[in-house]
Design a protein around this motif. Structure first.
Motif: not given
Length: 257
Positions: A99-127
């Motif tokens: 998920l990659d999100l950029a928002v403008l508030q009060g005339g100033v922007a910020a941008d961030a991203a996170i990656s994560f695994i959905v559900g219970d299966t957690q593949p080692a190579e993806s982690l």
């Protein structure tokens, strides 16, 4: 254009950054097996509106995309890594979501991203992919000291990613940010120390290490925006917006405590 923000603008940047970080963590907590990417987009739209902020993406057009983007967040699944355009896609157990999100508030922007695994299966190579981008981001932030150079950040990031065994694409990387989402200077995810723009207090940078498991080559989806690994390998992407201060780098896109 490279902007140096005033103290008042930096105060607003901390507010915008906290909003971005909070929205991302809220979305992560709500995303489960069976979640549709279009639902994530609508949740994002509602949270931005509730905060009295603006999306940096909805009307965004760029030379590398077929604009306008028309959505409120980038949602990249598995082999997709950048500019993932939300679609009618339902997430499955073990999917790697960025998920990659950029928002403008009060005339100033910020941008961030996170990656994560959905559900219970957690593949080692993806982690391992995700962990490498997180370590690289930590290293890049530590190198972002006043008086240092952009190349010092790039070198720190690239050293971690290369040591983890991942090829590095330099077409897309970090960037300056301020009154608009994308500004100079460009911050490549590998580079030579001591080179490039000298960091000054008041500068905001969005640092974003991203990797693909076995290639540095990208392909573009028919939607004109979503970028994927050319081999179909999985990918990961982690990002924070930081401020250069006299005391050192300050991470702005952490969620509200």
């Amino acid at each position: 254009m490279i902007e140096i923000l005033s103290s008042t603008e930096l105060t607003q940047a901390t507010r915008t950054g906290a909003l971005v970080g909070t929205i991302l963590q809220t979305l992560k907590s709500r995303t489960t097996v069976g979640t549709n990417l279009l639902d994530i987009d609508q949740w994002t739209k509602a949270m931005i509106a509730d905060a009295g902020a603006q999306s940096c993406y909805a009307d965004y057009e760029a030379s590398f995309g077929r604009g306008p983007f028309g959505h409120y967040i980038c949602t990249a699944v598995n082999d997709a890594v950048l500019h993932g355009k939300p679609s009618n896609h339902t997430l499955a157990d073990g999917d790697l979501l960025t998920l990659d999100l950029a928002v403008l508030q009060g005339g100033v922007a910020a941008d961030a991203a996170i990656s994560f695994i959905v559900g219970d299966t957690q593949p080692a190579e993806s982690l391992a992919l995700i962990a490498a981008t997180e370590r690289a981001l930590t290293a890049g932030i530590a190198a972002a000291q006043p008086g240092a150079h952009i190349g010092d950040i790039s070198h720190a990031i690239g050293t971690v990613l290369t040591a983890a065994g991942y090829p590095i694409n330099t077409d897309f990387g970090g960037h300056g940010i301020g009154s608009t989402m994308h500004q100079d200077p460009h911050v490549a995810n590998t580079g030579r120390p001591g080179r490039g723009y000298k960091l000054r207090p008041g500068l905001l940078l969005a640092l974003e290490p991203w990797v693909m498991q076995d290639t540095a080559d990208l392909i573009t989806d028919p939607d004109g925006w979503t970028l994927r690994s050319a081999t179909g390998a999985r990918t990961a992407h982690t990002e924070h917006t930081i401020a250069i201060t006299p005391e050192g780098p300050q991470i702005l896109t952490l969620p509200h405590a």
